[in-house]
Design an enzyme around this catalytic site. Structure first.
Site, PDB file in Angstrom:
ATOM      1  N   CYS A   1      13.480  11.142   6.816  1.00 11.89           N
ATOM      2  CA  CYS A   1      13.505  10.638   8.192  1.00 11.89           C
ATOM      3  C   CYS A   1      14.899  10.736   8.796  1.00 11.89           C
ATOM      4  O   CYS A   1      15.038  10.818  10.011  1.00 11.89           O
ATOM      5  CB  CYS A   1      13.004   9.199   8.230  1.00 11.89           C
TER       6      CYS A   1
ATOM      7  N   LYS B   1       0.855  -1.180   0.000  1.00 12.47           N
ATOM      8  CA  LYS B   1       0.000   0.000   0.000  1.00 12.47           C
ATOM      9  C   LYS B   1       0.898   1.239   0.000  1.00 12.47           C
ATOM     10  O   LYS B   1       1.523   1.575   1.005  1.00 12.47           O
ATOM     11  CB  LYS B   1      -0.907   0.061   1.229  1.00 12.47           C
TER      12      LYS B   1
ATOM     13  N   GLU C   1       9.890   1.474  10.530  1.00 10.94           N
ATOM     14  CA  GLU C   1      10.918   2.519  10.421  1.00 10.94           C
ATOM     15  C   GLU C   1      10.186   3.844  10.499  1.00 10.94           C
ATOM     16  O   GLU C   1       9.392   4.171   9.622  1.00 10.94           O
ATOM     17  CB  GLU C   1      11.675   2.349   9.092  1.00 10.94           C
TER      18      GLU C   1
ATOM     19  N   GLU D   1       9.750  16.388  15.126  1.00 10.51           N
ATOM     20  CA  GLU D   1      10.200  16.216  13.733  1.00 10.51           C
ATOM     21  C   GLU D   1       9.441  17.224  12.863  1.00 10.51           C
ATOM     22  O   GLU D   1       8.220  17.132  12.720  1.00 10.51           O
ATOM     23  CB  GLU D   1       9.906  14.791  13.262  1.00 10.51           C
TER      24      GLU D   1
HETATM   25  O1  TXE Z   1       2.475   9.726   7.870  1.00 13.26           O
HETATM   26  P1  TXE Z   1       1.716   8.349   8.072  1.00 13.26           P
HETATM   27  P2  TXE Z   1       1.938  11.124   7.303  1.00 13.26           P
HETATM   28  C1  TXE Z   1       6.501  11.736   9.579  1.00 13.26           C
HETATM   29  C2  TXE Z   1       6.726  13.189   9.244  1.00 13.26           C
HETATM   30  C3  TXE Z   1       5.398  13.621   8.727  1.00 13.26           C
HETATM   31  C4  TXE Z   1       4.469  12.848   9.641  1.00 13.26           C
HETATM   32  C5  TXE Z   1       3.068  12.611   9.129  1.00 13.26           C
HETATM   33  O2  TXE Z   1       7.061  13.892  10.415  1.00 13.26           O
HETATM   34  O3  TXE Z   1       5.203  15.011   8.869  1.00 13.26           O
HETATM   35  O4  TXE Z   1       5.111  11.605   9.791  1.00 13.26           O
HETATM   36  O5  TXE Z   1       3.095  12.093   7.817  1.00 13.26           O
HETATM   37  C6  TXE Z   1      -0.255   4.912   5.942  1.00 13.26           C
HETATM   38  N1  TXE Z   1      -2.733   1.821   9.178  1.00 13.26           N
HETATM   39  N2  TXE Z   1       6.897  10.833   8.500  1.00 13.26           N
HETATM   40  O6  TXE Z   1       0.659  11.507   8.000  1.00 13.26           O
HETATM   41  O7  TXE Z   1       0.310   8.577   8.488  1.00 13.26           O
HETATM   42  C7  TXE Z   1      -0.379   6.095   5.028  1.00 13.26           C
HETATM   43  O8  TXE Z   1      -1.489   5.942   4.157  1.00 13.26           O
HETATM   44  C8  TXE Z   1      -1.825   1.525   8.242  1.00 13.26           C
HETATM   45  C9  TXE Z   1       8.177  10.202   8.628  1.00 13.26           C
HETATM   46  O9  TXE Z   1       1.915  11.079   5.847  1.00 13.26           O
HETATM   47  O10 TXE Z   1       2.571   7.558   8.993  1.00 13.26           O
HETATM   48  C10 TXE Z   1       0.970   6.066   4.351  1.00 13.26           C
HETATM   49  O11 TXE Z   1       0.962   5.081   3.318  1.00 13.26           O
HETATM   50  N3  TXE Z   1      -1.263   2.453   7.452  1.00 13.26           N
HETATM   51  C11 TXE Z   1       8.320   9.061   7.688  1.00 13.26           C
HETATM   52  C12 TXE Z   1       1.908   5.640   5.479  1.00 13.26           C
HETATM   53  O12 TXE Z   1       1.065   5.019   6.454  1.00 13.26           O
HETATM   54  C13 TXE Z   1      -1.600   3.745   7.654  1.00 13.26           C
HETATM   55  C14 TXE Z   1       7.771   9.270   6.328  1.00 13.26           C
HETATM   56  C15 TXE Z   1       2.646   6.783   6.152  1.00 13.26           C
HETATM   57  O13 TXE Z   1       1.705   7.725   6.610  1.00 13.26           O
HETATM   58  C16 TXE Z   1      -2.532   4.113   8.642  1.00 13.26           C
HETATM   59  C17 TXE Z   1       6.455   9.883   6.354  1.00 13.26           C
HETATM   60  C18 TXE Z   1      -3.105   3.088   9.434  1.00 13.26           C
HETATM   61  N4  TXE Z   1      -3.996   3.348  10.402  1.00 13.26           N
HETATM   62  C19 TXE Z   1       6.100  10.669   7.414  1.00 13.26           C
HETATM   63  N5  TXE Z   1      -2.650   5.459   8.622  1.00 13.26           N
HETATM   64  C20 TXE Z   1       9.693   8.447   7.574  1.00 13.26           C
HETATM   65  N6  TXE Z   1      10.015   7.519   8.491  1.00 13.26           N
HETATM   66  O14 TXE Z   1      10.436   8.724   6.644  1.00 13.26           O
HETATM   67  C21 TXE Z   1      -1.830   5.921   7.650  1.00 13.26           C
HETATM   68  N7  TXE Z   1      -1.202   4.888   7.052  1.00 13.26           N
END
Ligand code: TXE
Length: 489
Positions: free
Chosen positions: A286, A177, A252, A384
């Site tokens: 990240c 996904k 991660e 972050e």
């Molecule tokens: O992340 P999400 P978001 C951090 C960064 C950013 C913040 C929010 O600080 O500003 O997170 O970003 C999926 N069950 N990082 O809201 O929600 C979602 O659809 C399963 C750091 O975009 O964590 C997407 O595919 N999956 C990070 C993925 O999770 C779910 C990179 C990431 O989204 C879900 C991105 C659920 N309940 C953001 N809800 C890094 N480690 O590099 C959402 N998703």
């Protein structure tokens, strides 16, 4: 510009999603509609998991030799290279990242795929013949099964390639996904994988929102392992989902890395590293070195150098080869970044560069921004930000630097700049993070594993360790010849 429309990729072909809705992706730089993905449903997930399960239990992929799987993955890497321009364009349009970094992502994705191909041939076990008369034990390494992969929006093709080819190399079958913001490259790469010879059902892609598709997939009873990259908040929810069926996971998550510059460093290289640490990929990374720690004896001159160079950062059109900082992922994220900047000003940090949204454009651009005199109690020191915003803190001693660097809920990466090998080694040992780099920053190679500690998660990506996440050991103990009875008659 034409809008790309993607169906779901299930069972080796593009099929209509079971829902009627779609997700529209507008370029964060121009506002143009660039892609449409299915607003996926739990039913789409069920179909994809079923296809992956059949492919795992009955299909050819897990039964092929490592050499055969390696050949297919190497063909996929070749196809990524020949389709590089198209993949780069998709990443720039959907993410808003500068084109030169998008090129690096696609080359990196192909490199990861090639490395994973080599591991497909290295999947070996252990034999013990010294464990007692007539006893032989074979410890074999097997594919873990059907894996669910969830990826974020900041490096869609690259992070996909830290997971998918490693899973496939092990003989697993995959349901991926991608982020609802940036799903295009996942569908393109799945189609290229099919062209390379990945059989139907071995690699499925379901687009949709996290709360529907992501949540259902990571809590699905038909999944054997989950690998997630994203926020700490969502990661902890995903671990909750996997625990319902006692499924293993690797997560991660975010970071708040320290970039520590000692007085004896190569200060030219460290200044470039300071910029790389915070402006690479718009700061949406990240492993950003978003907290810069500078030894007091050189601080005024070094910070002046960093600010002077940052003033030249070109913020704007991500397709321009000279652009350094592109558009942030969407308006909500831009608002989040501006909120952090406001908190920095209100809490008393010294704004020395930028601080504003770039005006005169529909895109979500933010100026290169630097705060000096940032203290540990401030929000910008702790949270972050995920944008082009640098926090600078001065320190006196090695102990101060280590204490400040470790004063965070995260533990993904840290960076050290010093010409003194004693300093590098002693500080590296004391830093609480899965990854430390010295005299370089956000560097790496497919062979090198990435892992987090504390709020940055657990499990491995890349390297031999990342590959082994997709495997499990089976111990077969065989007795040959007579076995001494335990209950003699
Ligand atoms: O992340 P999400 P978001 C951090 C960064 C950013 C913040 C929010 O600080 O500003 O997170 O970003 C999926 N069950 N990082 O809201 O929600 C979602 O659809 C399963 C750091 O975009 O964590 C997407 O595919 N999956 C990070 C993925 O999770 C779910 C990179 C990431 O989204 C879900 C991105 C659920 N309940 C953001 N809800 C890094 N480690 O590099 C959402 N998703």
């Amino acid at each position: 510009m034409s809008t790309r429309s993607y169906q779901q990729f299930i069972g080796g072909r593009f099929v209509d999603g079971s829902g009627s809705g779609s997700i529209e992706r507008r370029s964060p730089a121009t506002g143009d509609l660039v892609a449409r993905y299915c607003d996926g449903t739990p039913e789409d997930v069920d179909l994809a998991v079923e296809a992956a399960r059949i492919a795992f239990e009955e299909g050819p992929w897990p039964r092929m030799s490592g050499m055969e799987r390696a050949e297919v993955l190497n063909r996929l890497a070749d196809l990524m290279r020949t389709n590089r321009d198209r993949l780069v364009r998709i990443e720039v349009e959907e993410v808003g990242k500068p084109v030169r970094f998008a090129r690096g992502d696609i080359d990196g994705a192909a490199g990861l795929t090639r490395y994973a191909a080599s591991l497909a041939m290295q999947m070996a076990g252990l034999t013990y013949t010294n464990i007692g008369e007539g006893k032989t034990a074979l410890i074999s390494r097997e594919a873990v099964g059907v894996v669910a992969l969830v990826t974020p929006w900041n490096f869609p093709a690259l992070i996909l390639s830290q997971k998918v080819p490693f899973a496939l190399a092990a003989g697993c079958t995959v349901v991926l996904k991608p982020s609802e913001f940036t799903s295009g490259s996942a569908f393109e790469i799945a189609a290229l994988a099919a062209e390379a010879g990945v059989p139907a059902g071995a690699f499925n892609v379901v687009s949709g929102y996290g709360a529907t598709v992501g949540d259902h997939l990571t809590g699905h009873a038909g999944i054997d392992f989950v690998s997630f990259t994203g926020s700490t908040r969502t990661g902890s929810r995903v671990v909750g989902n996997t625990s319902r069926h006692l499924v293993k996971s690797s997560v991660e998550l975010g970071g708040k890395s320290a970039n520590i510059v000692f007085a004896d460093a190569d200060l030219e290289a460290a200044a470039d590293g300071a910029l790389m640490g915070v402006f690479f990929n718009n700061g949406e990374c990240c492993v950003s070195g978003s907290r810069l720690f500078v030894q007091s004896s050189i601080a005024d001159d070094f910070i002046a150098k960093v600010v002077a160079r940052s003033r030249k950062m070109k913020v704007g059109d991500p397709f321009d080869d000279d652009t350094d900082v592109g558009a942030l992922i969407d308006h909500n994220h831009l608002a989040k970044v501006t909120g952090f900047v406001r908190s920095g000003i209100e809490e008393g940090a010294q704004l020395v560069l930028g601080g504003n949204v770039a005006t005169g454009t529909v895109g979500h651009f933010h100026e290169a921004t630097i705060f000096d005199r940032v203290e540990p109690h401030m929000t910008i020191f702790r949270e972050e930000i995920f944008g082009p915003v640098l926090s600078i803190t001065r320190f006196d001693t090695v102990d101060d630097a280590v204490r400040l660097a470790n004063d965070t809920a995260y533990g993904l990466s840290n960076y050290i700049w010093s010409k003194n090998i004693d300093t590098v080694l002693t500080v590296a040992k004391r830093l609480k993070s899965g990854w430390v780099q010295a005299n370089t920053i956000i560097d790496g190679a497919p062979q090198l594993p990435l892992t987090g500690v504390k709020g940055s998660g657990f499990g491995y990506e890349m390297g031999q360790a990342g590959f082994e996440e997709f495997t499990q050991l089976k111990t077969l103990l065989i007795q040959t010849g007579p076995r001494a009875p335990v209950f003699p008659v």
